[in-house]
Design a protein around this motif. Structure first.
Motif, PDB file in Angstrom:
ATOM      1  N   LEU A  16      12.526  35.727   6.024  1.00 49.64           N
ATOM      2  CA  LEU A  16      13.709  36.492   6.406  1.00 49.64           C
ATOM      3  C   LEU A  16      13.406  37.433   7.572  1.00 49.64           C
ATOM      4  O   LEU A  16      14.244  37.605   8.463  1.00 49.64           O
ATOM      5  N   SER A  17      12.216  38.035   7.573  1.00 47.10           N
ATOM      6  CA  SER A  17      11.864  38.955   8.659  1.00 47.10           C
ATOM      7  C   SER A  17      11.740  38.235  10.001  1.00 47.10           C
ATOM      8  O   SER A  17      11.918  38.840  11.054  1.00 47.10           O
ATOM      9  N   LYS A  18      11.460  36.931   9.954  1.00 44.62           N
ATOM     10  CA  LYS A  18      11.357  36.130  11.175  1.00 44.62           C
ATOM     11  C   LYS A  18      12.696  35.500  11.554  1.00 44.62           C
ATOM     12  O   LYS A  18      12.807  34.808  12.559  1.00 44.62           O
ATOM     13  N   GLY A  19      13.717  35.704  10.710  1.00 46.93           N
ATOM     14  CA  GLY A  19      15.036  35.149  10.987  1.00 46.93           C
ATOM     15  C   GLY A  19      15.094  33.640  10.820  1.00 46.93           C
ATOM     16  O   GLY A  19      15.894  32.969  11.477  1.00 46.93           O
ATOM     17  N   LEU A  20      14.272  33.102   9.916  1.00 45.45           N
ATOM     18  CA  LEU A  20      14.228  31.655   9.699  1.00 45.45           C
ATOM     19  C   LEU A  20      14.999  31.268   8.451  1.00 45.45           C
ATOM     20  O   LEU A  20      15.048  32.022   7.478  1.00 45.45           O
ATOM     21  N   THR A  21      15.562  30.076   8.478  1.00 46.07           N
ATOM     22  CA  THR A  21      16.208  29.527   7.286  1.00 46.07           C
ATOM     23  C   THR A  21      15.172  28.729   6.498  1.00 46.07           C
ATOM     24  O   THR A  21      14.107  28.370   7.017  1.00 46.07           O
ATOM     25  N   GLN A  22      15.494  28.427   5.256  1.00 42.98           N
ATOM     26  CA  GLN A  22      14.613  27.581   4.461  1.00 42.98           C
ATOM     27  C   GLN A  22      14.466  26.214   5.130  1.00 42.98           C
ATOM     28  O   GLN A  22      13.381  25.635   5.124  1.00 42.98           O
ATOM     29  N   ALA A  23      15.535  25.716   5.711  1.00 42.33           N
ATOM     30  CA  ALA A  23      15.494  24.410   6.372  1.00 42.33           C
ATOM     31  C   ALA A  23      14.535  24.431   7.565  1.00 42.33           C
ATOM     32  O   ALA A  23      13.803  23.456   7.789  1.00 42.33           O
ATOM     33  N   GLN A  24      14.529  25.512   8.318  1.00 41.46           N
ATOM     34  CA  GLN A  24      13.620  25.604   9.462  1.00 41.46           C
ATOM     35  C   GLN A  24      12.161  25.647   9.014  1.00 41.46           C
ATOM     36  O   GLN A  24      11.301  24.999   9.617  1.00 41.46           O
ATOM     37  N   VAL A  25      11.888  26.395   7.958  1.00 35.06           N
ATOM     38  CA  VAL A  25      10.518  26.450   7.427  1.00 35.06           C
ATOM     39  C   VAL A  25      10.130  25.080   6.888  1.00 35.06           C
ATOM     40  O   VAL A  25       9.017  24.602   7.119  1.00 35.06           O
ATOM     41  N   ALA A  26      11.048  24.432   6.192  1.00 38.00           N
ATOM     42  CA  ALA A  26      10.777  23.100   5.655  1.00 38.00           C
ATOM     43  C   ALA A  26      10.429  22.118   6.770  1.00 38.00           C
ATOM     44  O   ALA A  26       9.486  21.325   6.634  1.00 38.00           O
ATOM     45  N   GLU A  27      11.153  22.186   7.866  1.00 34.36           N
ATOM     46  CA  GLU A  27      10.884  21.299   8.997  1.00 34.36           C
ATOM     47  C   GLU A  27       9.483  21.556   9.553  1.00 34.36           C
ATOM     48  O   GLU A  27       8.742  20.621   9.853  1.00 34.36           O
ATOM     49  N   ARG A  28       9.108  22.825   9.662  1.00 32.09           N
ATOM     50  CA  ARG A  28       7.769  23.173  10.154  1.00 32.09           C
ATOM     51  C   ARG A  28       6.672  22.660   9.224  1.00 32.09           C
ATOM     52  O   ARG A  28       5.584  22.320   9.674  1.00 32.09           O
ATOM     53  N   LEU A  29       6.973  22.630   7.928  1.00 26.28           N
ATOM     54  CA  LEU A  29       5.990  22.182   6.932  1.00 26.28           C
ATOM     55  C   LEU A  29       6.017  20.674   6.700  1.00 26.28           C
ATOM     56  O   LEU A  29       5.103  20.137   6.079  1.00 26.28           O
ATOM     57  N   GLY A  30       7.080  20.022   7.138  1.00 28.18           N
ATOM     58  CA  GLY A  30       7.210  18.595   6.889  1.00 28.18           C
ATOM     59  C   GLY A  30       7.599  18.281   5.454  1.00 28.18           C
ATOM     60  O   GLY A  30       7.205  17.255   4.899  1.00 28.18           O
ATOM     61  N   VAL A  31       8.381  19.192   4.841  1.00 29.74           N
ATOM     62  CA  VAL A  31       8.865  18.995   3.468  1.00 29.74           C
ATOM     63  C   VAL A  31      10.376  19.178   3.479  1.00 29.74           C
ATOM     64  O   VAL A  31      10.963  19.533   4.497  1.00 29.74           O
ATOM     65  N   ASP A  32      11.013  18.967   2.326  1.00 28.57           N
ATOM     66  CA  ASP A  32      12.454  19.202   2.296  1.00 28.57           C
ATOM     67  C   ASP A  32      12.748  20.656   1.914  1.00 28.57           C
ATOM     68  O   ASP A  32      11.878  21.384   1.443  1.00 28.57           O
ATOM     69  N   ARG A  33      13.983  21.056   2.136  1.00 25.80           N
ATOM     70  CA  ARG A  33      14.378  22.435   1.890  1.00 25.80           C
ATOM     71  C   ARG A  33      14.195  22.831   0.425  1.00 25.80           C
ATOM     72  O   ARG A  33      13.850  23.966   0.107  1.00 25.80           O
ATOM     73  N   HIS A  35      11.855  22.052  -1.529  1.00 25.52           N
ATOM     74  CA  HIS A  35      10.459  22.422  -1.737  1.00 25.52           C
ATOM     75  C   HIS A  35      10.252  23.895  -1.380  1.00 25.52           C
ATOM     76  O   HIS A  35       9.590  24.637  -2.122  1.00 25.52           O
ATOM     77  N   VAL A  36      10.814  24.323  -0.258  1.00 26.14           N
ATOM     78  CA  VAL A  36      10.703  25.722   0.166  1.00 26.14           C
ATOM     79  C   VAL A  36      11.429  26.616  -0.835  1.00 26.14           C
ATOM     80  O   VAL A  36      10.930  27.680  -1.204  1.00 26.14           O
ATOM     81  N   GLU A  40       9.813  29.678  -3.012  1.00 19.68           N
ATOM     82  CA  GLU A  40      10.335  31.041  -2.988  1.00 19.68           C
ATOM     83  C   GLU A  40      10.816  31.519  -4.362  1.00 19.68           C
ATOM     84  O   GLU A  40      11.031  32.710  -4.558  1.00 19.68           O
ATOM     85  N   LYS A  41      10.963  30.611  -5.297  1.00 17.00           N
ATOM     86  CA  LYS A  41      11.327  30.980  -6.666  1.00 17.00           C
ATOM     87  C   LYS A  41      10.098  31.096  -7.565  1.00 17.00           C
ATOM     88  O   LYS A  41      10.214  31.415  -8.743  1.00 17.00           O
ATOM     89  N   GLY A  42       8.919  30.791  -7.005  1.00 11.89           N
ATOM     90  CA  GLY A  42       7.695  30.858  -7.791  1.00 11.89           C
ATOM     91  C   GLY A  42       7.476  29.656  -8.681  1.00 11.89           C
ATOM     92  O   GLY A  42       6.707  29.708  -9.626  1.00 11.89           O
ATOM     93  N   LEU A  43       8.160  28.555  -8.385  1.00 13.34           N
ATOM     94  CA  LEU A  43       8.045  27.349  -9.197  1.00 13.34           C
ATOM     95  C   LEU A  43       6.939  26.420  -8.707  1.00 13.34           C
ATOM     96  O   LEU A  43       6.633  25.444  -9.376  1.00 13.34           O
ATOM     97  N   ARG A  44       6.371  26.714  -7.554  1.00  6.15           N
ATOM     98  CA  ARG A  44       5.288  25.914  -6.985  1.00  6.15           C
ATOM     99  C   ARG A  44       3.971  26.655  -7.157  1.00  6.15           C
ATOM    100  O   ARG A  44       3.938  27.879  -7.183  1.00  6.15           O
ATOM    101  N   ASN A  45       2.889  25.902  -7.253  1.00  4.28           N
ATOM    102  CA  ASN A  45       1.556  26.464  -7.352  1.00  4.28           C
ATOM    103  C   ASN A  45       0.769  25.928  -6.155  1.00  4.28           C
ATOM    104  O   ASN A  45       0.039  24.946  -6.270  1.00  4.28           O
TER     105      ASN A  45
END
Length: 80
Positions: A16-33, A35-36, A40-45
């Motif tokens: 949020l501080s970088k002004g990014l959406t979950q979709a933008q972060v997902a694209e950078r990571l090569g995963v779907d939204r 997953h991000v 962010e919900k703490g469901l991933r390890n």
């Protein structure tokens, strides 16, 4: 506190501080939204490699993702 929740809160705050959406972060990571969202919900390890990749996607350091920040003090209710 559960490290997954610390990472979740920090990843969301950094995104949020970088002004990014979950979709933008997902694209950078090569995963779907979704997953991000789960991250962010703490469901991933995330693994150490995943933490590094997330940090890179957020232009941050791994330590920024895993450092527990003090919760802000609650404002006391006014006395009447």
């Amino acid at each position: 506190m559960d490290i997954r929740l610390i990472i979740a809160a920090n990843a969301r705050a950094l995104r949020l501080s970088k002004g990014l959406t979950q979709a933008q972060v997902a694209e950078r990571l090569g995963v779907d939204r979704a997953h991000v969202s789960a991250l962010e919900k703490g469901l991933r390890n995330p693994t150490a490699v995943s933490l590094w990749q997330i940090a890179q996607a957020l232009d941050a350091s791994v330590s920024e993702l895993v450092t527990e920040h003090a919760k802000p003090a609650e404002t006391p209710e006014p006395r009447t």
